[in-house]
Scaffold this motif. Structure first.
Motif, PDB file in Angstrom:
ATOM      1  N   LEU A   1      59.119  50.020  49.441  1.00 19.89           N
ATOM      2  CA  LEU A   1      58.459  48.885  50.085  1.00 19.89           C
ATOM      3  C   LEU A   1      56.947  49.045  49.957  1.00 19.89           C
ATOM      4  CD1 LEU A   1      60.670  48.630  53.273  1.00 19.89           C
ATOM      5  CD2 LEU A   1      60.501  46.940  51.447  1.00 19.89           C
ATOM      6  N   PRO A   2      56.208  47.941  50.029  1.00 22.83           N
ATOM      7  CA  PRO A   2      54.753  48.029  49.911  1.00 22.83           C
ATOM      8  C   PRO A   2      54.166  48.984  50.950  1.00 22.83           C
ATOM      9  CG  PRO A   2      55.449  45.748  49.817  1.00 22.83           C
ATOM     10  CD  PRO A   2      56.663  46.551  50.148  1.00 22.83           C
ATOM     11  N   SER A   3      53.261  49.829  50.481  1.00 28.94           N
ATOM     12  CA  SER A   3      52.626  50.770  51.404  1.00 28.94           C
ATOM     13  C   SER A   3      51.433  50.084  52.068  1.00 28.94           C
ATOM     14  CB  SER A   3      52.171  52.004  50.630  1.00 28.94           C
ATOM     15  OG  SER A   3      51.372  51.600  49.547  1.00 28.94           O
ATOM     16  N   GLY A   4      50.903  50.738  53.075  1.00 24.08           N
ATOM     17  CA  GLY A   4      49.770  50.155  53.790  1.00 24.08           C
ATOM     18  C   GLY A   4      48.475  50.346  53.036  1.00 24.08           C
ATOM     19  N   ILE A   5      47.494  49.563  53.409  1.00 27.37           N
ATOM     20  CA  ILE A   5      46.155  49.733  52.841  1.00 27.37           C
ATOM     21  C   ILE A   5      45.190  49.809  53.996  1.00 27.37           C
ATOM     22  CG2 ILE A   5      44.267  48.588  51.623  1.00 27.37           C
ATOM     23  CD1 ILE A   5      46.134  47.485  49.684  1.00 27.37           C
ATOM     24  N   SER A   6      44.317  50.811  53.975  1.00 27.97           N
ATOM     25  CA  SER A   6      43.279  50.820  54.998  1.00 27.97           C
ATOM     26  C   SER A   6      41.952  51.166  54.349  1.00 27.97           C
ATOM     27  CB  SER A   6      43.621  51.813  56.103  1.00 27.97           C
ATOM     28  OG  SER A   6      44.056  53.027  55.546  1.00 27.97           O
ATOM     29  N   ILE A   7      40.911  50.534  54.844  1.00 29.16           N
ATOM     30  CA  ILE A   7      39.571  50.807  54.339  1.00 29.16           C
ATOM     31  C   ILE A   7      38.798  51.498  55.452  1.00 29.16           C
ATOM     32  CG2 ILE A   7      37.447  49.763  53.490  1.00 29.16           C
ATOM     33  CD1 ILE A   7      39.205  47.510  52.335  1.00 29.16           C
ATOM     34  N   PHE A   8      38.291  52.694  55.188  1.00 25.71           N
ATOM     35  CA  PHE A   8      37.571  53.503  56.189  1.00 25.71           C
ATOM     36  C   PHE A   8      38.405  53.675  57.453  1.00 25.71           C
ATOM     37  CE2 PHE A   8      34.078  51.182  53.899  1.00 25.71           C
ATOM     38  CZ  PHE A   8      33.720  52.255  53.096  1.00 25.71           C
TER      39      PHE A   8
ATOM     40  N   VAL B   1      40.425  51.733  58.746  1.00 29.47           N
ATOM     41  CA  VAL B   1      40.851  50.500  59.418  1.00 29.47           C
ATOM     42  C   VAL B   1      42.013  49.904  58.622  1.00 29.47           C
ATOM     43  CG1 VAL B   1      40.134  48.224  60.236  1.00 29.47           C
ATOM     44  CG2 VAL B   1      38.474  50.110  60.099  1.00 29.47           C
ATOM     45  N   PRO B   2      43.186  49.789  59.225  1.00 29.21           N
ATOM     46  CA  PRO B   2      44.313  49.245  58.454  1.00 29.21           C
ATOM     47  C   PRO B   2      44.115  47.759  58.144  1.00 29.21           C
ATOM     48  CG  PRO B   2      44.958  49.642  60.745  1.00 29.21           C
ATOM     49  CD  PRO B   2      43.545  50.119  60.609  1.00 29.21           C
ATOM     50  N   ILE B   3      44.163  47.430  56.855  1.00 29.22           N
ATOM     51  CA  ILE B   3      44.039  46.030  56.426  1.00 29.22           C
ATOM     52  C   ILE B   3      45.446  45.433  56.312  1.00 29.22           C
ATOM     53  CG2 ILE B   3      43.172  44.477  54.622  1.00 29.22           C
ATOM     54  CD1 ILE B   3      40.942  45.999  55.960  1.00 29.22           C
ATOM     55  N   ILE B   4      46.292  46.168  55.604  1.00 29.14           N
ATOM     56  CA  ILE B   4      47.696  45.750  55.478  1.00 29.14           C
ATOM     57  C   ILE B   4      48.554  46.909  55.983  1.00 29.14           C
ATOM     58  CG2 ILE B   4      49.520  45.098  53.867  1.00 29.14           C
ATOM     59  CD1 ILE B   4      47.267  44.074  52.014  1.00 29.14           C
ATOM     60  N   PRO B   5      49.461  46.681  56.930  1.00 30.09           N
ATOM     61  CA  PRO B   5      50.271  47.780  57.455  1.00 30.09           C
ATOM     62  C   PRO B   5      51.309  48.255  56.446  1.00 30.09           C
ATOM     63  CG  PRO B   5      50.941  45.692  58.422  1.00 30.09           C
ATOM     64  CD  PRO B   5      49.743  45.400  57.579  1.00 30.09           C
ATOM     65  N   ASP B   6      51.809  49.455  56.647  1.00 30.82           N
ATOM     66  CA  ASP B   6      52.845  50.025  55.798  1.00 30.82           C
ATOM     67  C   ASP B   6      54.167  49.317  56.092  1.00 30.82           C
ATOM     68  OD1 ASP B   6      54.516  51.488  54.293  1.00 30.82           O
ATOM     69  OD2 ASP B   6      53.934  53.442  55.099  1.00 30.82           O
ATOM     70  N   PHE B   7      54.725  48.623  55.085  1.00 36.42           N
ATOM     71  CA  PHE B   7      55.953  47.848  55.328  1.00 36.42           C
ATOM     72  C   PHE B   7      57.126  48.746  55.695  1.00 36.42           C
ATOM     73  CE2 PHE B   7      55.516  43.362  53.490  1.00 36.42           C
ATOM     74  CZ  PHE B   7      54.189  43.313  53.843  1.00 36.42           C
ATOM     75  N   ALA B   8      57.166  49.957  55.104  1.00 38.26           N
ATOM     76  CA  ALA B   8      58.314  50.838  55.323  1.00 38.26           C
ATOM     77  C   ALA B   8      58.381  51.308  56.771  1.00 38.26           C
ATOM     78  CB  ALA B   8      58.241  52.030  54.377  1.00 38.26           C
ATOM     79  N   ALA B   9      57.211  51.378  57.418  1.00 40.48           N
ATOM     80  CA  ALA B   9      57.177  51.886  58.776  1.00 40.48           C
ATOM     81  C   ALA B   9      57.432  50.783  59.802  1.00 40.48           C
ATOM     82  CB  ALA B   9      55.815  52.540  59.042  1.00 40.48           C
ATOM     83  N   MET B  10      57.665  49.559  59.301  1.00 46.22           N
ATOM     84  CA  MET B  10      57.798  48.442  60.242  1.00 46.22           C
ATOM     85  C   MET B  10      59.231  48.216  60.652  1.00 46.22           C
ATOM     86  SD  MET B  10      55.316  45.347  59.424  1.00 46.22           S
ATOM     87  CE  MET B  10      55.081  45.657  57.721  1.00 46.22           C
ATOM     88  N   GLU B  11      59.381  47.704  61.871  1.00 42.17           N
ATOM     89  CA  GLU B  11      60.720  47.387  62.349  1.00 42.17           C
ATOM     90  C   GLU B  11      61.253  46.145  61.647  1.00 42.17           C
ATOM     91  OE1 GLU B  11      61.571  47.000  66.586  1.00 42.17           O
ATOM     92  OE2 GLU B  11      59.981  48.492  66.869  1.00 42.17           O
ATOM     93  N   ASN B  12      60.376  45.173  61.546  1.00 48.91           N
ATOM     94  CA  ASN B  12      60.810  43.876  61.038  1.00 48.91           C
ATOM     95  C   ASN B  12      60.135  43.570  59.705  1.00 48.91           C
ATOM     96  OD1 ASN B  12      61.725  41.346  60.685  1.00 48.91           O
ATOM     97  ND2 ASN B  12      61.147  40.588  62.712  1.00 48.91           N
ATOM     98  N   THR B  13      60.691  44.125  58.613  1.00 51.98           N
ATOM     99  CA  THR B  13      60.065  43.881  57.309  1.00 51.98           C
ATOM    100  C   THR B  13      60.242  42.434  56.881  1.00 51.98           C
ATOM    101  OG1 THR B  13      62.094  44.725  56.338  1.00 51.98           O
ATOM    102  CG2 THR B  13      60.209  46.206  56.364  1.00 51.98           C
ATOM    103  N   LYS B  14      61.300  41.797  57.382  1.00 53.10           N
ATOM    104  CA  LYS B  14      61.524  40.397  57.012  1.00 53.10           C
ATOM    105  C   LYS B  14      60.329  39.536  57.411  1.00 53.10           C
ATOM    106  CE  LYS B  14      66.507  39.996  56.940  1.00 53.10           C
ATOM    107  NZ  LYS B  14      67.684  39.746  57.777  1.00 53.10           N
ATOM    108  N   LEU B  15      59.892  39.742  58.644  1.00 49.82           N
ATOM    109  CA  LEU B  15      58.761  38.963  59.143  1.00 49.82           C
ATOM    110  C   LEU B  15      57.506  39.287  58.328  1.00 49.82           C
ATOM    111  CD1 LEU B  15      57.723  36.982  61.295  1.00 49.82           C
ATOM    112  CD2 LEU B  15      57.142  38.949  62.700  1.00 49.82           C
ATOM    113  N   ALA B  16      57.332  40.584  58.027  1.00 50.00           N
ATOM    114  CA  ALA B  16      56.147  40.990  57.267  1.00 50.00           C
ATOM    115  C   ALA B  16      56.132  40.333  55.889  1.00 50.00           C
ATOM    116  CB  ALA B  16      56.112  42.507  57.128  1.00 50.00           C
TER     117      ALA B  16
END
Lengths: 260, 326
Positions: free
Chosen positions: B149-156, B158-173
């Protein structure tokens, strides 16, 4: 002074058929020059070669000393030699004003990206295109129909629209393809006035290909006559009217048509 | 978007509200979680359809978008699985690669018009499918599966996009991600159509000879448009692969290419937002007819024929006022 447009030994062959054979003449700046000839004399082919819509077989066309034959049509247009079409070639679902605005794109200062993001230069362009379109349509006496869809226009207006689109590109030479074809006397005279004013007020050199003899005699500074793909005469309207070869060509062709 | 009228702004506002608030709330109330997958698919297919619509805009019938969706899906999958690249980097890369392929293919074929261009693009999907079967890097018929699943992205930090694999509801993401992409796509398409490039496209669509006589470099613009169109296809395909977590040569087939084109017809070729509506209606229409069993395709086709016969300008030509929720 070198002539603005030089046609140098232009020849066009389609297989075994020679549409134009070794044609040469010059067009000076600010001149209205007509190319005439009976049906099948090769006028259209010559016209297309000058605007680079078809390549020459041999010979070349020079504009300000620079070769413009055998290029792409849009390149020639960008150099300032712009052709018009007969009435069916229009932007059907654009209004008159929209057509004239889109035709001005060569004058754009902003880049395509600038337009996408809405840069300052792009906004300035949009304003200036609109202004120039209104001015040009006013000049051509078309203000009243500026919001009319091109497909709804009558034939006479379509021809004027073609001229408007051509003029909007900011040409140095305007090539007109049978501008008087299918027009009645009044419409023709109005078109003659229009073409003259384009030359006089806008400083545009005009080269036209035409059938209509009386109109050509009125409008032209000089005339080039083609017959069977060859140039048979060149001169002022009065010289052409008294040229024996020309008279023969026109009468001769009439004989051919009725099969004598 | 300063040039929008207030009515259009209300429309856009309503649309955004429906997509990001109303739909999730409704799904929570009704408990139909499967709708997330359906709507996410619609959003992604609408992105690819937007590309097809754009080629219609220069007067070319494009039945090859499946090819570019498949290319995008593979490029993203290969980059993520074999290259260990973040999905969010592989996504634009997939779009750009599809655009590059479009430029190479477009150079020879974009001279063709009408049915000739359509036929070649139709074959394109099949060619890409066969290529995917043959190449070692695409893993043949087995395809590429278990894509992370797509991994998260953070700059400095600060999370810009959360890690999809760590999410409860990937469908919503995924639903949100697909909708944001779709909205960006259509915003870009709207701008493009209403900018100078769009006007030049319109001039070409209406008369190529006249367009070139006023100095439009038609072959250049054709290539640019085909590349943008395929970029959208690549993006849509890549996101699809990531949701399915797998790509096979059969992920996008000729039928999908045809559907992308039908979406445009159905919604309306004259409206930027036509393909979006067309995709929604076509996708749900098919599902709604599920009850009919073996007659599903028959009824579906008849309805399509009727719509195209009686609404040649698409469903959006039905709308009452101009500038509604587009």
């Amino acid at each position: 002074m070198t002539p603005l447009l030089q046609i140098r030994n232009v020849t066009k062959k389609y297989g075994g058929l020679t549409a134009n054979n070794d044609i040469s003449f010059d067009v000076s700046e600010n001149e209205i020059l007509s190319v005439i000839g009976p049906n099948g004399a090769g006028k259209s082919t010559l016209f297309k070669m000058i605007s680079s819509f078809v390549p020459t077989t041999s010979g070349e066309v020079l504009f300000g000393g620079e070769r413009i034959s055998n290029l792409k049509p849009h390149v020639v247009a960008r150099k300032g030699v712009v052709r018009t079409f007969q009435e069916t070639t229009i932007f059907k679902s654009m209004t008159v004003r929209e057509s004239v605005i889109v035709a001005q794109h060569l004058r754009a200062k902003a880049s395509l990206g600038g337009y996408f993001w809405g840069s300052k230069a792009a906004k300035d362009d949009v304003v200036s295109f609109g202004k120039y379109a209104d001015e040009l349509l006013e000049f051509l006496g078309m203000s009243e129909i500026s919001d009319e869809l091109a497909s709804n226009l009558p034939q006479g207006n379509l021809r004027a629209l073609g001229v408007a689109i051509g003029l909007a590109t900011g040409p140095k030479v305007l090539l007109l393809d049978e501008p008087f074809a299918g027009m009645n006397h009044d419409e023709t005279m109005r078109m003659v006035e229009l073409v003259r004013s384009v030359r006089d007020a806008r400083g545009v050199t005009v080269l036209l290909v035409e059938h209509d003899m009386p109109a050509v005699m009125t409008i032209s500074d000089r005339i080039v006559v083609l017959n069977f793909g060859e140039k048979i005469a060149e001169g002022t309207p009065s010289e052409i009217q008294n040229n024996e070869k020309v008279i023969e060509a026109y009468l001769g062709s009439a004989d051919d048509e009725i099969g004598m | 978007m300063k040039n929008l009228t207030s009515k259009q702004l209300v429309g856009v506002g309503l649309f955004l509200f429906a997509v990001f608030v109303a739909v999730p709330v409704l799904i929570r109330i009704t408990g139909r979680w499967d709708f997330y997958f359906t709507l996410t698919s619609v959003a992604l297919l609408a992105i690819a359809s937007a590309g097809v619509w754009l080629t219609f805009y220069i007067g070319r019938i494009n039945i090859g978008q499946g090819a570019f969706a498949l290319i995008g899906a593979y490029v993203s999958a290969i980059l993520v699985v074999k290259g260990g690249v973040s999905f969010w980097i592989s996504l634009p890369a997939a779009g750009l690669f599809a655009a590059l392929v479009a430029i190479l293919i477009g150079l020879p074929i974009l001279r063709l018009r009408g049915v000739y261009f359509a036929m070649i693009t139709l074959v394109l999907t099949q060619v890409v499918t066969l290529t995917a079967l043959a190449l070692p890097i695409t893993n043949g018929a087995k395809g590429i599966s278990s894509i992370p699943l797509p991994s998260g992205i953070s700059i400095f930090g600060v999370p810009i996009i959360p890690d999809f694999a760590a999410m409860e509801n990937t469908k919503l993401a995924f639903y949100y991600a697909a909708c944001i992409l779709m909205i960006l796509t259509y915003a870009a398409l709207y701008r493009l159509v209403n900018s100078r490039l769009g006007h030049l496209c319109r001039s070409m669509q209406q008369n190529e000879e006249l367009a070139s006589s006023i100095g439009v470099n038609i072959s250049y613009i054709r290539i640019v448009i085909f590349a943008i169109s395929s970029f959208f296809g690549g993006i849509g395909g890549a996101m699809f692969g990531s949701i399915a977590q797998s790509v096979y040569p059969s992920s996008f087939q000729v039928a999908d290419s045809v559907n992308f084109m039908l979406n445009c017809f159905l919604g309306g070729l004259g409206y930027v937002f036509g393909p979006m509506l067309g995709t929604l209606v076509l996708y749900f229409g098919w599902d709604l007819l599920f009850e009919l069993g073996k007659y599903q395709l028959l009824v579906y086709s008849l309805i399509l024929i009727a719509v195209i016969r009686f609404l040649p300008n698409g469903l959006l030509s039905l709308r009452l006022g101009k500038g509604g929720p587009k």
